[in-house]
Design an enzyme around this catalytic site. Structure first.
Site, PDB file in Angstrom:
ATOM      1  CG  HIS A 131      10.441   1.320  11.683  1.00  0.00           C
ATOM      2  ND1 HIS A 131      10.621  -0.030  11.533  1.00  0.00           N
ATOM      3  CD2 HIS A 131      10.284   1.539  13.008  1.00  0.00           C
ATOM      4  CE1 HIS A 131      10.584  -0.612  12.726  1.00  0.00           C
ATOM      5  NE2 HIS A 131      10.386   0.324  13.632  1.00  0.00           N
TER       6      HIS A 131
ATOM      7  CB  SER B 204      -0.980   0.004   1.185  1.00  0.00           C
ATOM      8  OG  SER B 204      -0.314   0.196   2.407  1.00  0.00           O
ATOM      9  CG  ASN B 205       3.626   2.719   3.007  1.00  0.00           C
ATOM     10  OD1 ASN B 205       3.448   3.906   3.244  1.00  0.00           O
ATOM     11  ND2 ASN B 205       3.462   1.770   3.918  1.00  0.00           N
TER      12      ASN B 205
ATOM     13  CG  MET C 239       8.466  -7.078   5.789  1.00  0.00           C
ATOM     14  SD  MET C 239       8.616  -5.607   6.851  1.00  0.00           S
ATOM     15  CE  MET C 239       8.290  -6.343   8.455  1.00  0.00           C
TER      16      MET C 239
ATOM     17  CG  ASP D  92      14.225  -0.301  11.678  1.00  0.00           C
ATOM     18  OD1 ASP D  92      14.117  -0.198  10.453  1.00  0.00           O
ATOM     19  OD2 ASP D  92      13.723  -1.244  12.328  1.00  0.00           O
TER      20      ASP D  92
ATOM     21  NE  ARG E 149      20.916 -11.748   6.739  1.00  0.00           N
ATOM     22  CZ  ARG E 149      19.614 -11.660   6.988  1.00  0.00           C
ATOM     23  NH1 ARG E 149      18.814 -11.071   6.141  1.00  0.00           N
ATOM     24  NH2 ARG E 149      19.122 -12.177   8.095  1.00  0.00           N
TER      25      ARG E 149
HETATM   26  C1  GAR Z   1       3.998  -0.699   6.712  1.00  0.00           C
HETATM   27  O1  GAR Z   1       3.266  -0.454   7.880  1.00  0.00           O
HETATM   28  C2  GAR Z   1       5.456  -0.355   6.925  1.00  0.00           C
HETATM   29  O2  GAR Z   1       5.663   0.732   7.772  1.00  0.00           O
HETATM   30  C3  GAR Z   1       5.963  -1.622   7.563  1.00  0.00           C
HETATM   31  O3  GAR Z   1       5.319  -2.656   6.870  1.00  0.00           O
HETATM   32  C4  GAR Z   1       4.044  -2.200   6.411  1.00  0.00           C
HETATM   33  C5  GAR Z   1       3.946  -2.494   4.936  1.00  0.00           C
HETATM   34  O4  GAR Z   1       2.674  -2.222   4.448  1.00  0.00           O
HETATM   35  N1  GAR Z   1       7.382  -1.721   7.473  1.00  0.00           N
HETATM   36  C6  GAR Z   1       8.142  -2.319   8.371  1.00  0.00           C
HETATM   37  O5  GAR Z   1       7.708  -2.856   9.362  1.00  0.00           O
HETATM   38  C7  GAR Z   1       9.631  -2.272   8.067  1.00  0.00           C
HETATM   39  N2  GAR Z   1      10.385  -2.660   9.212  1.00  0.00           N
HETATM   40  P1  GAR Z   1       2.426  -2.058   2.889  1.00  0.00           P
HETATM   41  O6  GAR Z   1       3.022  -3.297   2.216  1.00  0.00           O
HETATM   42  O7  GAR Z   1       0.940  -2.034   2.761  1.00  0.00           O
HETATM   43  O8  GAR Z   1       3.076  -0.800   2.435  1.00  0.00           O
END
Ligand code: GAR
Length: 197
Positions: A110, A14-15, A91, A146, A66
């Protein structure tokens, strides 16, 4: 010069959607690739629907290696002549070599008010600590997880009865405002921290 941006995702994206939709008109950047470590994630289909080129590098094929996983990602990233990377719900922990290669041109979002609650499970940790507010942070990515320079934060209240899910949903709405606002500035070299809420 328009900045060429890759967005790295692992899930729903979504981001990523909010970033891609923001990069139109007089915006100083354009999305050129959405890359995921999860070939089956729903975000890849959303990117294709938005007309953005996609690629996937399944981290599971590389076991604990990695460096090999990142080398495979770099093949895709180098092929599109990038200026910037936005991690958007990506992730996987990145090695120091990868963060050095893309250092100074890689952002992350984050779901906490950093420096509080680096890592996972941020929502429950904020609720269990009795915090009155929570939120999200956009920061530059450095070798330390982070912990890079903060470019923007959005704050929301933690309400009585909040669960991790209700709090996450409230924060996500702000993520979709904060990340595009930071990207627009960062793409023209402006690192002035943005504050929302
Ligand atoms: C978001 O809330 C982002 O901040 C978080 O994962 C979600 C992804 O949502 N990111 C982390 O936790 C990174 N450590 P999305 O796939 O709908 O954008």
């Amino acid at each position: 010069m328009t900045k060429r941006v890759a967005i790295l995702i692992s899930g729903g994206g979504s981001n990523m959607v909010s970033l891609v939709k923001s990069m139109t008109g007089d915006h100083p950047a354009r999305p050129v690739l959405v890359l995921s470590n999860n070939p089956d994630c729903s975000g890849l289909a959303k990117a294709r629907d938005l007309g953005v080129e996609t690629a996937a590098v399944d981290h599971r094929q590389f076991g604990k290696d990695r460096a090999a996983f990142e080398a495979a990602m770099n093949v895709h990233l180098d092929a599109v002549d990038l200026d910037m990377i936005c991690l958007a719900g990506f992730m996987r922990i990145l090695t120091a070599d990868f963060t050095a290669k893309w250092g100074g041109r890689m952002l992350n979002i984050h779901p906490s008010l950093l420096p509080k609650y680096q890592g996972l499970n941020t929502y429950n940790r904020a609720i269990e600590a009795g915090d009155k507010t929570a939120g999200c942070t956009v920061h530059e990515v450095t070798a330390e997880l982070d912990a890079g320079p903060i470019l923007g934060q959005a704050e929301v209240p933690i309400l009585d009865g909040d669960t991790a899910d209700t709090l996450a949903a409230r924060i996500l709405i702000e993520e979709h405002k904060l990340y595009p606002a930071v990207l627009r500035q960062y793409a023209v070299g402006d690192r002035t921290p943005i504050k929302i809420g």
